[in-house]
Write a protein that holds these residues in place. Structure first.
Motif, PDB file in Angstrom:
ATOM      1  N   GLU A  36       0.836  -1.210   0.000  1.00 29.01           N
ATOM      2  CA  GLU A  36       0.000   0.000   0.000  1.00 29.01           C
ATOM      3  C   GLU A  36       0.872   1.262   0.000  1.00 29.01           C
ATOM      4  OE1 GLU A  36      -3.259  -0.022  -0.419  1.00 29.01           O
ATOM      5  OE2 GLU A  36      -3.477  -2.193  -0.254  1.00 29.01           O
ATOM      6  N   PHE A  39       2.167   1.723  -3.497  1.00 31.05           N
ATOM      7  CA  PHE A  39       1.138   2.287  -4.383  1.00 31.05           C
ATOM      8  C   PHE A  39       0.947   3.776  -4.122  1.00 31.05           C
ATOM      9  CE2 PHE A  39      -0.713  -2.200  -4.123  1.00 31.05           C
ATOM     10  CZ  PHE A  39       0.017  -2.631  -5.208  1.00 31.05           C
ATOM     11  N   ASP A  43       1.217   5.657  -7.583  1.00 30.18           N
ATOM     12  CA  ASP A  43      -0.031   6.096  -8.232  1.00 30.18           C
ATOM     13  C   ASP A  43       0.020   7.547  -8.708  1.00 30.18           C
ATOM     14  OD1 ASP A  43      -1.139   3.573  -8.096  1.00 30.18           O
ATOM     15  OD2 ASP A  43      -2.297   3.982  -6.274  1.00 30.18           O
ATOM     16  N   LEU A  59       4.730  -0.812 -10.981  1.00 30.46           N
ATOM     17  CA  LEU A  59       3.337  -1.007 -10.565  1.00 30.46           C
ATOM     18  C   LEU A  59       2.875  -2.432 -10.876  1.00 30.46           C
ATOM     19  CD1 LEU A  59       1.640   2.374 -11.448  1.00 30.46           C
ATOM     20  CD2 LEU A  59       1.433   1.174  -9.269  1.00 30.46           C
ATOM     21  N   HIS A  63       1.752  -5.087  -7.950  1.00 29.49           N
ATOM     22  CA  HIS A  63       0.440  -5.734  -7.894  1.00 29.49           C
ATOM     23  C   HIS A  63       0.571  -7.256  -7.979  1.00 29.49           C
ATOM     24  CE1 HIS A  63      -2.380  -2.420  -7.642  1.00 29.49           C
ATOM     25  NE2 HIS A  63      -1.605  -1.740  -8.470  1.00 29.49           N
ATOM     26  N   GLN A  88      -5.740  -8.202  -7.560  1.00 27.94           N
ATOM     27  CA  GLN A  88      -4.383  -7.705  -7.793  1.00 27.94           C
ATOM     28  C   GLN A  88      -3.816  -8.198  -9.119  1.00 27.94           C
ATOM     29  OE1 GLN A  88      -3.007  -5.288  -5.985  1.00 27.94           O
ATOM     30  NE2 GLN A  88      -4.947  -5.359  -4.871  1.00 27.94           N
ATOM     31  N   GLU A  91      -5.182  -6.169 -11.818  1.00 30.93           N
ATOM     32  CA  GLU A  91      -4.544  -4.838 -11.821  1.00 30.93           C
ATOM     33  C   GLU A  91      -3.229  -4.869 -12.598  1.00 30.93           C
ATOM     34  OE1 GLU A  91      -4.992  -1.525 -10.695  1.00 30.93           O
ATOM     35  OE2 GLU A  91      -7.051  -2.232 -10.654  1.00 30.93           O
TER      36      GLU A  91
END
Length: 122
Positions: A36, A39, A43, A59, A63, A88, A91
């Motif tokens: 997390e 990300f 992001d 990324l 994931h 995930q 993603e």
């Protein structure tokens, strides 16, 4: 010969300098299992430049590993691991549409749902 060595050293140094420090930090977070947090770093970079290959690569990797952290967690029962792992792995394909590992794992989980006669989560 010495000129070639100097040139190779300069190219390697330029590659190191070109790496985004936030991406490097995010990679360290992924290795530490802090998905997390990774990300949260990646992001905004992706939003600013969705075609950044370095950010997309990290990324996708993040994931994939996050999905694996659910899928291969022996302390989680199947009903608690498949849905988040599937999310995930899906993603991953947003950042690397050709990722064979993610596609294989998606197929495996979807197959499990089919075998159990349950609807596949969307």
């Amino acid at each position: 010969m010495l000129g070639k060595t100097v040139l190779m050293t300069l190219v390697a140094a330029a590659c190191l300098l070109a790496a985004n420090p936030k991406v490097t930090e995010a990679e360290a977070k992924v290795k530490a299992g802090k998905f997390e947090e990774a990300f949260a770093l990646l992001d905004p970079l992706h939003k600013a430049n969705p075609k950044d290959a370095e950010v997309n690569k990290v990324l996708a990797e993040a994931h994939l590993k996050y999905g694996d952290s659910f899928m291969y967690n022996e302390s989680l029962p199947p009903r608690q691991k498949y849905r988040p792992a599937l999310k995930q792995y899906r993603e991953v394909l947003n950042y690397d549409a050709a990722n064979k590992d993610a596609k294989t794992k998606i197929g495996m989980i979807e197959g499990i749902y089919k075998q159990m006669g349950m609807p596949i989560p969307q």
